[in-house]
Design a protein around this motif. Sequence first.
Motif, PDB file in Angstrom:
ATOM      1  N   GLY A 150     -65.630 -94.865  33.166  1.00 45.85           N
ATOM      2  CA  GLY A 150     -65.750 -96.282  33.530  1.00 45.85           C
ATOM      3  C   GLY A 150     -65.752 -97.193  32.318  1.00 45.85           C
ATOM      4  N   GLN A 151     -66.501 -96.820  31.264  1.00 41.05           N
ATOM      5  CA  GLN A 151     -66.513 -97.634  30.049  1.00 41.05           C
ATOM      6  C   GLN A 151     -65.131 -97.686  29.416  1.00 41.05           C
ATOM      7  OE1 GLN A 151     -69.533 -96.040  27.512  1.00 41.05           O
ATOM      8  NE2 GLN A 151     -71.188 -96.413  28.970  1.00 41.05           N
ATOM      9  N   LEU A 152     -64.432 -96.541  29.443  1.00 35.06           N
ATOM     10  CA  LEU A 152     -63.094 -96.514  28.849  1.00 35.06           C
ATOM     11  C   LEU A 152     -62.130 -97.397  29.634  1.00 35.06           C
ATOM     12  CD1 LEU A 152     -61.443 -95.311  26.567  1.00 35.06           C
ATOM     13  CD2 LEU A 152     -60.919 -93.369  28.024  1.00 35.06           C
ATOM     14  N   GLN A 153     -62.267 -97.417  30.955  1.00 37.66           N
ATOM     15  CA  GLN A 153     -61.439 -98.312  31.777  1.00 37.66           C
ATOM     16  C   GLN A 153     -61.640 -99.762  31.341  1.00 37.66           C
ATOM     17  OE1 GLN A 153     -59.276 -98.086  34.285  1.00 37.66           O
ATOM     18  NE2 GLN A 153     -59.421 -96.059  35.196  1.00 37.66           N
ATOM     19  N   LEU A 154     -62.922-100.161  31.187  1.00 39.80           N
ATOM     20  CA  LEU A 154     -63.216-101.533  30.784  1.00 39.80           C
ATOM     21  C   LEU A 154     -62.653-101.827  29.397  1.00 39.80           C
ATOM     22  CD1 LEU A 154     -66.902-101.845  32.035  1.00 39.80           C
ATOM     23  CD2 LEU A 154     -64.847-102.753  33.102  1.00 39.80           C
ATOM     24  N   ARG A 155     -62.825-100.892  28.460  1.00 39.43           N
ATOM     25  CA  ARG A 155     -62.302-101.101  27.104  1.00 39.43           C
ATOM     26  C   ARG A 155     -60.790-101.216  27.120  1.00 39.43           C
ATOM     27  NH1 ARG A 155     -66.189-103.105  23.925  1.00 39.43           N
ATOM     28  NH2 ARG A 155     -68.031-101.772  23.818  1.00 39.43           N
ATOM     29  N   LEU A 157     -68.227 -85.335  24.355  1.00 41.09           N
ATOM     30  CA  LEU A 157     -67.544 -85.421  25.645  1.00 41.09           C
ATOM     31  C   LEU A 157     -66.387 -86.403  25.484  1.00 41.09           C
ATOM     32  CD1 LEU A 157     -67.563 -84.641  28.650  1.00 41.09           C
ATOM     33  CD2 LEU A 157     -68.951 -86.640  29.061  1.00 41.09           C
ATOM     34  N   TRP A 158     -65.180 -85.938  25.711  1.00 41.98           N
ATOM     35  CA  TRP A 158     -63.956 -86.680  25.357  1.00 41.98           C
ATOM     36  C   TRP A 158     -63.260 -87.141  26.635  1.00 41.98           C
ATOM     37  CZ3 TRP A 158     -61.641 -85.770  20.111  1.00 41.98           C
ATOM     38  CH2 TRP A 158     -60.512 -86.561  19.879  1.00 41.98           C
ATOM     39  N   GLN A 159     -63.091 -88.469  26.771  1.00 45.64           N
ATOM     40  CA  GLN A 159     -62.331 -89.061  27.871  1.00 45.64           C
ATOM     41  C   GLN A 159     -61.139 -89.823  27.287  1.00 45.64           C
ATOM     42  OE1 GLN A 159     -62.059 -89.097  31.029  1.00 45.64           O
ATOM     43  NE2 GLN A 159     -63.968 -88.322  31.929  1.00 45.64           N
ATOM     44  N   SER A 160     -59.997 -89.733  27.952  1.00 44.44           N
ATOM     45  CA  SER A 160     -58.783 -90.403  27.472  1.00 44.44           C
ATOM     46  C   SER A 160     -58.133 -91.153  28.625  1.00 44.44           C
ATOM     47  CB  SER A 160     -57.787 -89.385  26.896  1.00 44.44           C
ATOM     48  OG  SER A 160     -58.362 -88.655  25.831  1.00 44.44           O
ATOM     49  N   ILE A 161     -57.421 -92.230  28.270  1.00 43.45           N
ATOM     50  CA  ILE A 161     -56.680 -93.001  29.268  1.00 43.45           C
ATOM     51  C   ILE A 161     -55.432 -93.553  28.597  1.00 43.45           C
ATOM     52  CG2 ILE A 161     -57.942 -95.147  28.802  1.00 43.45           C
ATOM     53  CD1 ILE A 161     -57.728 -95.799  31.752  1.00 43.45           C
ATOM     54  N   ARG A 219     -59.890 -94.705  41.239  1.00 41.15           N
ATOM     55  CA  ARG A 219     -58.525 -94.998  41.633  1.00 41.15           C
ATOM     56  C   ARG A 219     -57.808 -93.690  41.904  1.00 41.15           C
ATOM     57  NH1 ARG A 219     -55.769 -99.368  38.721  1.00 41.15           N
ATOM     58  NH2 ARG A 219     -54.266 -97.758  38.248  1.00 41.15           N
ATOM     59  N   LEU A 220     -56.724 -93.785  42.675  1.00 39.49           N
ATOM     60  CA  LEU A 220     -55.936 -92.583  42.906  1.00 39.49           C
ATOM     61  C   LEU A 220     -55.217 -92.141  41.637  1.00 39.49           C
ATOM     62  CD1 LEU A 220     -54.425 -93.198  46.443  1.00 39.49           C
ATOM     63  CD2 LEU A 220     -56.373 -91.798  45.787  1.00 39.49           C
ATOM     64  N   ASP A 221     -54.842 -93.107  40.776  1.00 43.37           N
ATOM     65  CA  ASP A 221     -54.258 -92.755  39.486  1.00 43.37           C
ATOM     66  C   ASP A 221     -55.220 -93.224  38.410  1.00 43.37           C
ATOM     67  OD1 ASP A 221     -52.056 -95.591  39.022  1.00 43.37           O
ATOM     68  OD2 ASP A 221     -53.912 -95.395  40.110  1.00 43.37           O
ATOM     69  N   SER A 222     -55.344 -92.428  37.347  1.00 44.66           N
ATOM     70  CA  SER A 222     -56.335 -92.745  36.314  1.00 44.66           C
ATOM     71  C   SER A 222     -55.759 -93.580  35.191  1.00 44.66           C
ATOM     72  CB  SER A 222     -56.913 -91.444  35.739  1.00 44.66           C
ATOM     73  OG  SER A 222     -55.891 -90.677  35.177  1.00 44.66           O
ATOM     74  N   GLY A 223     -54.468 -93.857  35.186  1.00 48.99           N
ATOM     75  CA  GLY A 223     -53.885 -94.639  34.100  1.00 48.99           C
ATOM     76  C   GLY A 223     -53.980 -96.127  34.347  1.00 48.99           C
ATOM     77  N   VAL A 224     -53.594 -96.903  33.365  1.00 57.19           N
ATOM     78  CA  VAL A 224     -53.555 -98.361  33.465  1.00 57.19           C
ATOM     79  C   VAL A 224     -52.105 -98.748  33.688  1.00 57.19           C
ATOM     80  CG1 VAL A 224     -54.042-100.534  32.333  1.00 57.19           C
ATOM     81  CG2 VAL A 224     -55.529 -98.578  31.948  1.00 57.19           C
ATOM     82  N   ASP A 225     -51.802 -99.223  34.914  1.00 54.40           N
ATOM     83  CA  ASP A 225     -50.429 -99.531  35.266  1.00 54.40           C
ATOM     84  C   ASP A 225     -49.956-100.783  34.540  1.00 54.40           C
ATOM     85  OD1 ASP A 225     -48.241 -98.855  37.348  1.00 54.40           O
ATOM     86  OD2 ASP A 225     -48.457-101.013  37.466  1.00 54.40           O
ATOM     87  N   ALA A 226     -48.745-100.726  34.094  1.00 55.00           N
ATOM     88  CA  ALA A 226     -48.233-101.838  33.298  1.00 55.00           C
ATOM     89  C   ALA A 226     -48.002-103.085  34.125  1.00 55.00           C
ATOM     90  CB  ALA A 226     -46.921-101.430  32.619  1.00 55.00           C
ATOM     91  N   ASP A 227     -47.717-102.930  35.427  1.00 48.74           N
ATOM     92  CA  ASP A 227     -47.390-104.097  36.241  1.00 48.74           C
ATOM     93  C   ASP A 227     -48.620-104.716  36.880  1.00 48.74           C
ATOM     94  OD1 ASP A 227     -44.436-102.397  37.339  1.00 48.74           O
ATOM     95  OD2 ASP A 227     -44.687-103.841  35.711  1.00 48.74           O
ATOM     96  N   GLU A 228     -49.519-103.912  37.292  1.00 47.12           N
ATOM     97  CA  GLU A 228     -50.703-104.440  37.989  1.00 47.12           C
ATOM     98  C   GLU A 228     -51.906-103.635  37.557  1.00 47.12           C
ATOM     99  OE1 GLU A 228     -52.326-105.119  42.534  1.00 47.12           O
ATOM    100  OE2 GLU A 228     -50.260-104.564  42.163  1.00 47.12           O
ATOM    101  N   ARG A 229     -52.557-104.056  36.504  1.00 42.96           N
ATOM    102  CA  ARG A 229     -53.691-103.301  35.966  1.00 42.96           C
ATOM    103  C   ARG A 229     -54.924-103.620  36.789  1.00 42.96           C
ATOM    104  NH1 ARG A 229     -50.722-105.641  32.106  1.00 42.96           N
ATOM    105  NH2 ARG A 229     -49.512-104.222  30.811  1.00 42.96           N
ATOM    106  N   SER A 230     -55.589-102.603  37.221  1.00 40.44           N
ATOM    107  CA  SER A 230     -56.774-102.767  38.060  1.00 40.44           C
ATOM    108  C   SER A 230     -57.895-101.934  37.498  1.00 40.44           C
ATOM    109  CB  SER A 230     -56.462-102.329  39.498  1.00 40.44           C
ATOM    110  OG  SER A 230     -57.650-102.259  40.251  1.00 40.44           O
ATOM    111  N   ALA A 231     -59.111-102.483  37.576  1.00 43.25           N
ATOM    112  CA  ALA A 231     -60.281-101.737  37.099  1.00 43.25           C
ATOM    113  C   ALA A 231     -60.832-100.815  38.176  1.00 43.25           C
ATOM    114  CB  ALA A 231     -61.367-102.708  36.650  1.00 43.25           C
ATOM    115  N   GLY A 232     -60.180-100.721  39.347  1.00 40.36           N
ATOM    116  CA  GLY A 232     -60.715 -99.884  40.397  1.00 40.36           C
ATOM    117  C   GLY A 232     -61.931-100.472  41.078  1.00 40.36           C
TER     118      GLY A 232
END
Length: 877
Positions: free
Chosen positions: A43-48, A270-274, A684-697
């Motif tokens: 969640g923190q990585l999504q916000l960052r 603990l390593w999280q990537s996006i 979210r169903l996908d864990s990436g940040v979409d280029a067209d419509e970025r959503s924080a879930g």
Amino acid sequence: MTRRHRRLTAVLLLAAAMLASAWGAGRIAQERALRRLSAQAAGQLQLRALALQRFVDRYRVLPTVLALDPVLRQALEAPAGRVDTAALNRKLEQANGLTHVSTLTLIDRRGVALAASNWREPSSNVGLDYGFRPYFQLAMAHDHGSFYGIGVSTNVAGYFIAEAVHDADGRRIGVVVVKITLDTVEREWAGDPATILLSDAHGVVFLSNRPAWLYHPLQPLAPAAAQALHATRQYGEQPLRPIRARTVARLADGGRRVRVTQPPLAHEVLWQSIALPSQGWTAHLLVDTREAAHAGWRAALVVLGGWLPAILLGLFLQQRLRVARLRQRSREELERLVAHYAGALRSTQDSLVQAALQAAAGDPDCLERLPQGVSVVDKQLRLVAWNRRYAELMQYPSGLLRKGRPVEDLFRHNAQRGLLGPGDVEEAIQRRLDYLREGGPHTYERERPDGSVLEIRGHPLPDGGFVTSYADITAYKDAARELRTLTATLESRIDAATREQRLATAAAHRANRDKTRYVAAAVHDLLQPLNAARLFAGALREPLHGAGGRALLARVEHALQALESQLTSMLDLARLDAGGFKTQVADVPLSPLLGELARQFGIVAQARGLRLDFVDTRAWVRSDPVLLRRALQNFLSNAVHYTPRGRVLLGCRRDGDQLRIEVWDTGVGIPDDQRELIFQEFRRLDSGVDADERSAGLGLSIVRRIAQLLGHDVSVRSWPGGGSVFAIRVPRAAPAEAGEAPGAAPAADTDSPLVGRRILCIDDDTQARTAMTVLLRRWGCRVDTAGDAIEAAMLAGSAPAPDLVLLDYQLGDTTGPALLPDLHRRWGCEPPVIVLTARNDAGVRAELETAGLRFMLKPVSPSRLRALMSRLLAHHG
């Protein structure tokens, strides 16, 4: 096996069970803590990642705006030596002062910098060759380019965003480059206790809040990658030594436990990537796992502490069992004594009556063989027989006992000695005489002053008279007293053990309670002043005029509105959790609300190649219109985002006294095990940040909170691979006698070159045609539309040739360019054509360039479409 060996074996088994349970509890607690840390890190990585993406997007429109500046275009078209470099430098310097970016540079088609905002500095870009830089090469080939690297002249790292400048014929004649430094992002990251990394497509870390990680590849570089980095001088002369690390374990949510073995970075994290697909970057968040290890140790200690009350309880139960057995044994022994005593008593009574009868008959010796004292009286209550034991127990003086003495004399003698108890003496004597006269059996105990206890039993004789026995039961009384004392002692011990067990249980409960810490992520510095907005407005007001300026200004406002919408989602979530929303429930007509949402998202759906259908309604509902609109916006946003092809449907249907507003889509669907998870934050169903419509879930999480706040029900049905249906149930309301007049359309700009021009729009998508018609009429155009080849042919045969044709590339089973020969024949001329296509492949490009047709990729930018239409109409005359 001896008892000692059995006890030792039991102790060893208990110790093994304690250690095994403590280890298992520690392992489970550690795994749970790791999963919790991983979820928090994700969640923190999504916000960052969102904050970083928005920071970059803040400047993405700037080169596009500057590329339309006629001054810059004239400078690139002018012959060498005739360019006013000083004026260009000052213009770029002024633009840079408004946006506070690092550097603005204008590069000609050869790659040489004509002007730059840093022309006053010793490290000026002016005159340097940037032809080797990837952002220049990409912009000259594809109109856009971006690149992160260390500056050639400034030696300062930054992100370069390039936009090609076109001449009147659409040829690329140069590039405008904006370089932004990420110092602001790095300062925001500095206070984070976790390690944050940003790596490029080759895995090289180029931004971090820990300087020791900078310019280290996360894995060894391939020879081709190393050669590319050297050729582009992306990181200057920095030595790119890879980090030594290995993955210990992988978690179900994509997180990893990684052990870094390179000092001074050596530790387990603990390593999280996006992924950030727009830039080809990857963001990483590294959290120390020692907190999870501590949670495991705490759980193990709590389990070990929990064994203490269990052991105490076992000892208590063992003691209770032992006491119960002792009580049972004592009860059985007492019952045996009572049975024996009762049998002996019956036997004694029988022998006593027999001996009394014999003594009355003249055989007094038979009483001497009895163990108890015995006295016998006749019907006249006179003493007729007794034994020595009776005289000893009663302690009568010699001469008092004689045959024929009235028993009343004996009673008076006892009264004088105080043996008849308190009260009136005569009454006591008379009561005893009455017992003897009535002839009824009686039994009672008498405690004498010396402490001895006599059990006195009286039995009538068959022919009249009475026999009384006196037994000394002091020993029996003492035994009973000792038994009662033992019972009381045992009960007191049981009560004490019970109290100790309760105290031990309470201590165990206190040991088992562990304080739970909640980590609250605050959204801060998200509503900073948007300085770029002033630049956009200023840039549009100065070089551009008329409808084109308003279109560009609308684009800027749309970009700012999208950014504000996502920030508002995060703030709304916090307000909903804190109870900060005050609902304003009223009777709301659905038609205007749903119609506005359909128009708003219809343009978005058309840009993604989808069709959005809307079923109108005359129903009214009882709800908060602002919150209800927000919930439906999130439904539509998700539907458009997760539908790669097909359509979206917005409508409602009755459900008893409720109305169910539904959003259908033909998207990817939702697996059964994730239908509840999608309503959680940052899921979210996908864990990436979409280029067209970025959503924080956060959208569906906000919908659920809104529904709970308003008392509405939210439901979802889905078929993986076949689409989904999201619905919210709202109470129906009676229609009100109210209405609104439709707003007047904005007046067209009479100075625009498009005013009065006749435009033919050919597109098989109804929503796309509607949106294009609205846009063109706002520009003052006269618009004709056709949905297929037949309608286009009929329109060409009945109306003169249009001034310009907007042609969709894919028209059902055929293509738009295939219609042009027949239309040209019917018109007798060839008006200019702009082909709109969503297919960005080399084959389509080659086909359209061979046919000499201009084309634009979907989603279409209104400002660029207007500019291209204006150039084509001017060139065509």
